[in-house]
Design a protein around this motif. Structure first.
Motif, PDB file in Angstrom:
ATOM      1  N   GLU A 109      25.741  91.986  14.719  1.00  0.00           N
ATOM      2  CA  GLU A 109      24.748  91.904  15.785  1.00  0.00           C
ATOM      3  C   GLU A 109      23.608  91.000  15.326  1.00  0.00           C
ATOM      4  OE1 GLU A 109      21.989  95.302  17.081  1.00  0.00           O
ATOM      5  OE2 GLU A 109      23.809  95.597  18.264  1.00  0.00           O
ATOM      6  N   TRP A 110      23.371  89.943  16.092  1.00  0.00           N
ATOM      7  CA  TRP A 110      22.283  89.004  15.781  1.00  0.00           C
ATOM      8  C   TRP A 110      21.551  88.798  17.094  1.00  0.00           C
ATOM      9  CZ3 TRP A 110      23.176  83.317  13.770  1.00  0.00           C
ATOM     10  CH2 TRP A 110      21.979  82.816  13.232  1.00  0.00           C
ATOM     11  N   ILE A 113      22.465  91.746  11.613  1.00  0.00           N
ATOM     12  CA  ILE A 113      22.884  93.077  11.167  1.00  0.00           C
ATOM     13  C   ILE A 113      24.406  93.111  11.056  1.00  0.00           C
ATOM     14  CG2 ILE A 113      22.805  95.547  11.647  1.00  0.00           C
ATOM     15  CD1 ILE A 113      20.383  94.962  13.470  1.00  0.00           C
ATOM     16  N   SER A 170      22.971 100.931   6.541  1.00  0.00           N
ATOM     17  CA  SER A 170      22.730  99.706   7.303  1.00  0.00           C
ATOM     18  C   SER A 170      22.536  98.554   6.331  1.00  0.00           C
ATOM     19  CB  SER A 170      21.492  99.840   8.198  1.00  0.00           C
ATOM     20  OG  SER A 170      20.310  99.999   7.419  1.00  0.00           O
ATOM     21  N   SER A 186      28.508 103.489   8.927  1.00  0.00           N
ATOM     22  CA  SER A 186      27.321 103.542   9.785  1.00  0.00           C
ATOM     23  C   SER A 186      27.062 104.939  10.338  1.00  0.00           C
ATOM     24  CB  SER A 186      27.464 102.553  10.946  1.00  0.00           C
ATOM     25  OG  SER A 186      28.536 102.918  11.796  1.00  0.00           O
ATOM     26  N   THR A 195      21.359  94.326   6.435  1.00  0.00           N
ATOM     27  CA  THR A 195      20.751  93.289   7.270  1.00  0.00           C
ATOM     28  C   THR A 195      20.554  92.024   6.462  1.00  0.00           C
ATOM     29  OG1 THR A 195      19.572  94.965   8.558  1.00  0.00           O
ATOM     30  CG2 THR A 195      18.746  92.709   8.691  1.00  0.00           C
ATOM     31  N   ASP A 249      16.779  88.914  12.373  1.00  0.00           N
ATOM     32  CA  ASP A 249      17.705  89.284  11.315  1.00  0.00           C
ATOM     33  C   ASP A 249      19.116  89.434  11.893  1.00  0.00           C
ATOM     34  OD1 ASP A 249      15.543  89.424   9.574  1.00  0.00           O
ATOM     35  OD2 ASP A 249      15.306  91.596   9.814  1.00  0.00           O
ATOM     36  N   PRO A 308      26.755  97.488  12.439  1.00  0.00           N
ATOM     37  CA  PRO A 308      25.889  98.563  12.954  1.00  0.00           C
ATOM     38  C   PRO A 308      26.651  99.698  13.602  1.00  0.00           C
ATOM     39  CG  PRO A 308      25.807  96.663  14.415  1.00  0.00           C
ATOM     40  CD  PRO A 308      26.577  96.231  13.200  1.00  0.00           C
ATOM     41  N   LYS A 324      18.478  88.939   6.075  1.00  0.00           N
ATOM     42  CA  LYS A 324      17.109  88.622   6.499  1.00  0.00           C
ATOM     43  C   LYS A 324      17.025  87.225   7.121  1.00  0.00           C
ATOM     44  CE  LYS A 324      15.803  90.404   2.310  1.00  0.00           C
ATOM     45  NZ  LYS A 324      14.890  90.605   1.168  1.00  0.00           N
ATOM     46  N   THR A 363      21.213  93.874  19.530  1.00  0.00           N
ATOM     47  CA  THR A 363      20.045  93.189  19.003  1.00  0.00           C
ATOM     48  C   THR A 363      20.230  91.709  18.755  1.00  0.00           C
ATOM     49  OG1 THR A 363      20.568  93.671  16.738  1.00  0.00           O
ATOM     50  CG2 THR A 363      19.204  95.236  17.842  1.00  0.00           C
TER      51      THR A 363
END
Length: 433
Positions: free
Chosen positions: A326-327, A406, A288, A103, A290, A404, A409, A292, A2
């Motif tokens: 993950e960004w 993460i 999870s 996770s 995240t 966002d 993950p 923001k 992501t």
């Protein structure tokens, strides 16, 4: 996965140096203070707008209760949706381990996990005295397991169904009494397989060749003892807890006891956090976390970004590729941090649909249950570079805009710190991290 193209906007403060007495200067490199700091070990957080609270900047999700070790060394329980800031016994004191992040959902298949006096636990040449000692959670719920025969060791056991190929981890908290050893027995290969644990020395004894064994100290003489095995048949068979006078001895000379609490049987390559049960199996939900996008620097104006991530990975629980960060927009733009199955650190840079992966040497991250990791990279329009000198040419920088970020993950372990600069900290900056 992501990923963001850092062009013009919140990343516009590239190369910002520390103002006088900036409280976050200690997190910087070469005088450059990160735009984002998440120090989970000290509960210190800074976003693009300044200091923030965890629950303001992060979305955290977990649909069940879960256990962790608090700062006093007691096993505690968090409510659904509450993050777990865990602790580990280091050098005789309890030290912050950061944010515990699992996770994978896990299920404890054993009923009455601490109720060894209930009917679901069979006893063989053994007696159980419930509520006989302080347990790892500080309650007086630990059981005394006494071998009552003078010719063979005693045990408690519970039978569970499994399938051929299942990877199972069997664990229990144990403390020495007048006997210093326990051994765990299972029959997933058709015959009894035993592995021993020395509760006085805090080390494993003889470990069966089909097992992977581990011990973890919890203080006050308690250890979590665990074996992992892959079943070679489908069956229903017993998972058994014995005590013993010595290593590799199933026939002790006289009766004796140890303390036990909190048994767990789960699918997976290592024990996860303890899951209490009563009359039915219980599941700890996946987690999870995240960061923001509103608390990240705007990616519309910067020409570079640098990231550093630190923590400890349970390589046994995730023997394959573990995704740590993950960004991304999930399509054409993104950044990803991962540890490959062979221990390489991997950083994926995805810009305009063109992906480039830069890797460290195999074995850069080891195989232990609490394997420390540090991943750091800098990204410009023309280059991606890691702290070990690995680099690759690229054409463009990810456009992450309102995406966002993460954390973890695809990992089981702890995240200790995240730092992000809306600038290029340079190779010297990477090497000082």
């Amino acid at each position: 996965m992501t990923g963001s193209r850092f062009q013009s906007g919140r990343f516009a403060f590239s190369g910002r140096t520390a103002p006088l007495r900036d409280p976050f200067a200690a997190y910087g490199v070469n005088g450059m203070v990160p735009d984002v700091v998440a120090d989970f070990s000290s509960s210190v957080f800074r976003a693009a707008q300044g200091p923030v609270a965890f629950h303001d900047a992060f979305d955290f999700a977990r649909g069940s209760t879960a256990t962790y070790v608090n700062s006093s060394g007691l096993l505690s329980q968090s409510v659904p949706g509450e993050p777990r800031f865990d602790h580990r016994l280091t050098g005789g004191t309890w030290q912050s381990a950061g944010l515990l992040l699992e996770s994978e959902a896990r299920t404890n298949l054993l009923l009455h996990a601490s109720g060894f006096d209930t009917s679901v636990w069979s006893r063989s040449r053994a007696a159980i005295s419930p509520n006989d000692a302080l347990a790892p959670d500080g309650t007086g719920t630990a059981s005394r397991l006494t071998s009552t025969a003078d010719t063979f060791d005693g045990a408690v056991q519970q039978s569970v169904a499994y399938l051929i190929g299942d990877v199972l981890t069997f664990s229990v908290y144990a403390k020495a009494g007048d006997r210093e050893f326990i051994f765990l027995r299972e029959r997933t290969h058709g015959f009894a397989k035993d592995s021993y644990f020395n509760l006085s020395a805090g080390v494993t004894g003889t470990v069966n060749s089909v097992h992977t064994a581990a011990m973890e100290a919890l203080g006050n003489g308690w250890y979590r003892c665990a074996i992992t095995v892959q079943a070679t048949r489908s069956a229903i068979s017993a998972f058994e807890i014995y005590n013993s006078e010595e290593d590799l001895n199933t026939s002790s000379a006289q009766p004796g006891f140890t303390y036990i609490w909190g048994a767990q049987l789960e699918h997976g390559g290592a024990p996860s956090s303890f899951i209490p049960t009563q009359t039915s199996a219980q599941t700890r939900a996946a987690e999870s976390v995240t960061l923001k996008s509103a608390y990240l620097p705007d990616s519309n104006a910067s020409h570079a970004v640098s990231i550093a991530l630190e923590g400890a990975l349970d390589r046994a629980a995730v023997p394959g590729r573990a995704v740590l960060l993950e960004w991304s927009d999930g399509v054409t733009e993104g950044l990803e941090y991962a540890v490959a199955a062979d221990g390489r650190k991997e950083v994926l840079h995805l810009a305009g649909g063109a992906g480039t992966t830069v890797s460290s040497a195999p074995g850069s991250v080891g195989l232990s249950r609490h394997e420390p990791f540090e991943l750091a990279s800098r990204h410009t329009y023309s280059e991606v570079a890691l702290a070990d000198g690995s680099s690759a040419a690229v054409s463009g920088i990810p456009v992450l805009g309102s995406q966002d970020l993460i954390l973890g993950p695809g990992m089981m372990g702890h995240v200790e710190m995240l730092r992000l600069w809306a600038s290029d900290i340079g190779n010297m900056g990477l090497q000082t991290l």
